[in-house]
Enzyme design. Sequence first.
Site, short mmCIF file in Angstrom:
data_model
loop_
_atom_site.label_atom_id
_atom_site.label_comp_id
_atom_site.label_asym_id
_atom_site.label_seq_id
_atom_site.Cartn_x
_atom_site.Cartn_y
_atom_site.Cartn_z
N SER A 188 -13.62 13.32 -0.93
CA SER A 188 -12.35 13.27 -0.20
C SER A 188 -12.22 11.89 0.41
O SER A 188 -13.18 11.35 0.97
CB SER A 188 -12.31 14.31 0.92
OG SER A 188 -12.08 15.60 0.41
N GLU A 240 1.92 3.78 8.74
CA GLU A 240 3.10 4.54 8.28
C GLU A 240 2.79 6.01 8.00
O GLU A 240 3.59 6.69 7.38
CB GLU A 240 3.65 3.89 7.02
CG GLU A 240 4.08 2.44 7.19
CD GLU A 240 2.92 1.45 7.10
OE1 GLU A 240 1.78 1.89 6.83
OE2 GLU A 240 3.15 0.26 7.32
N SER A 241 1.65 6.52 8.36
CA SER A 241 1.22 7.93 8.25
C SER A 241 -0.13 8.02 7.52
O SER A 241 -1.14 7.61 8.07
CB SER A 241 2.29 8.86 7.66
OG SER A 241 3.37 8.98 8.59
N HIS A 254 -8.30 14.10 -2.88
CA HIS A 254 -9.41 15.05 -2.97
C HIS A 254 -9.71 15.21 -4.46
O HIS A 254 -8.78 15.44 -5.25
CB HIS A 254 -9.05 16.39 -2.34
CG HIS A 254 -8.62 16.26 -0.92
ND1 HIS A 254 -9.50 15.96 0.10
CD2 HIS A 254 -7.40 16.34 -0.35
CE1 HIS A 254 -8.84 15.89 1.23
NE2 HIS A 254 -7.57 16.10 1.00
N CYS A 263 6.25 6.73 6.31
CA CYS A 263 7.51 6.56 7.03
C CYS A 263 7.94 5.10 6.93
O CYS A 263 7.13 4.22 6.64
CB CYS A 263 7.37 6.99 8.49
SG CYS A 263 6.10 6.12 9.39
#
Lengths: 135, 135
Positions: free
Chosen positions: A55, A62-63, A68, A83
């Site tokens: 992972s 921006e987020s 995975h 974003c």
Amino acid sequence: MEPQSRHIIAEFSGCSEDILNSADRIREIIVRAVVIAECEVKKVAIQSYKPQGISGVVVLAESHLSIHTWPENGYAAVDIFACGSSAKPEKACDYIAQCLNAGEKYVSVIHRGEIKGEKENSFKHSFETPVTSGL
Amino acid sequence: MEPQSRHIIAEFSGCSEDILNSADRIREIIVRAVVIAECEVKKVAIQSYKPQGISGVVVLAESHLSIHTWPENGYAAVDIFACGSSAKPEKACDYIAQCLNAGEKYVSVIHRGEIKGEKENSFKHSFETPVTSGL
């Protein structure tokens, strides 16, 4: 930063098992993908699983971008939540698919963001584009 | 771990601004949410932004949980991506909404996982349930 965002949800199959099981390679790919998306890396977390699987998450200005992997299935699940109007998450998605040698991909884009008034329609989580398959 | 997974996508509005802007509180909430989901924490990354906003990501043995907050909008975007039949991501989603004092929530669930043969329909990214609103 406006909360209005796009979230790319991707499934990649037929990927190279050795790449999907290399923590170093996955780290390289996702950090480079963030640059390609014209986003900014804030934090990176990589986790290897036994007997296989990785992972990887990059927290962005921006987020986030996450991957995975299930090497035994040649499969990876990728999310790119970005974003801001300057982000290019599709470019990052294409780059990751290429790096993994994905044989099949299913990619969708949904809108995320603040819930109120006229913006409400953007919270129905309907997909911006039909699912695309193949490379 | 099977690649077949559920991914909860949630938008919470009308949340408490002070909670959305507290890195310590967001960390507490998301780590507790993982326990409530009956999942296992592997790594936690928290990022505070200026002038406001927090991103928090927990890498799980079962994939990840993420939150991004816009305190100035009373809004948070939450994702809980959990593989395995024992995970209870809905419980974590409800817990986070309660902790944030969310006034409105839009929650969707999509299926993630390996692309092949008869499983292909699970990759159309159609939502398992209609979007729900309100608490």
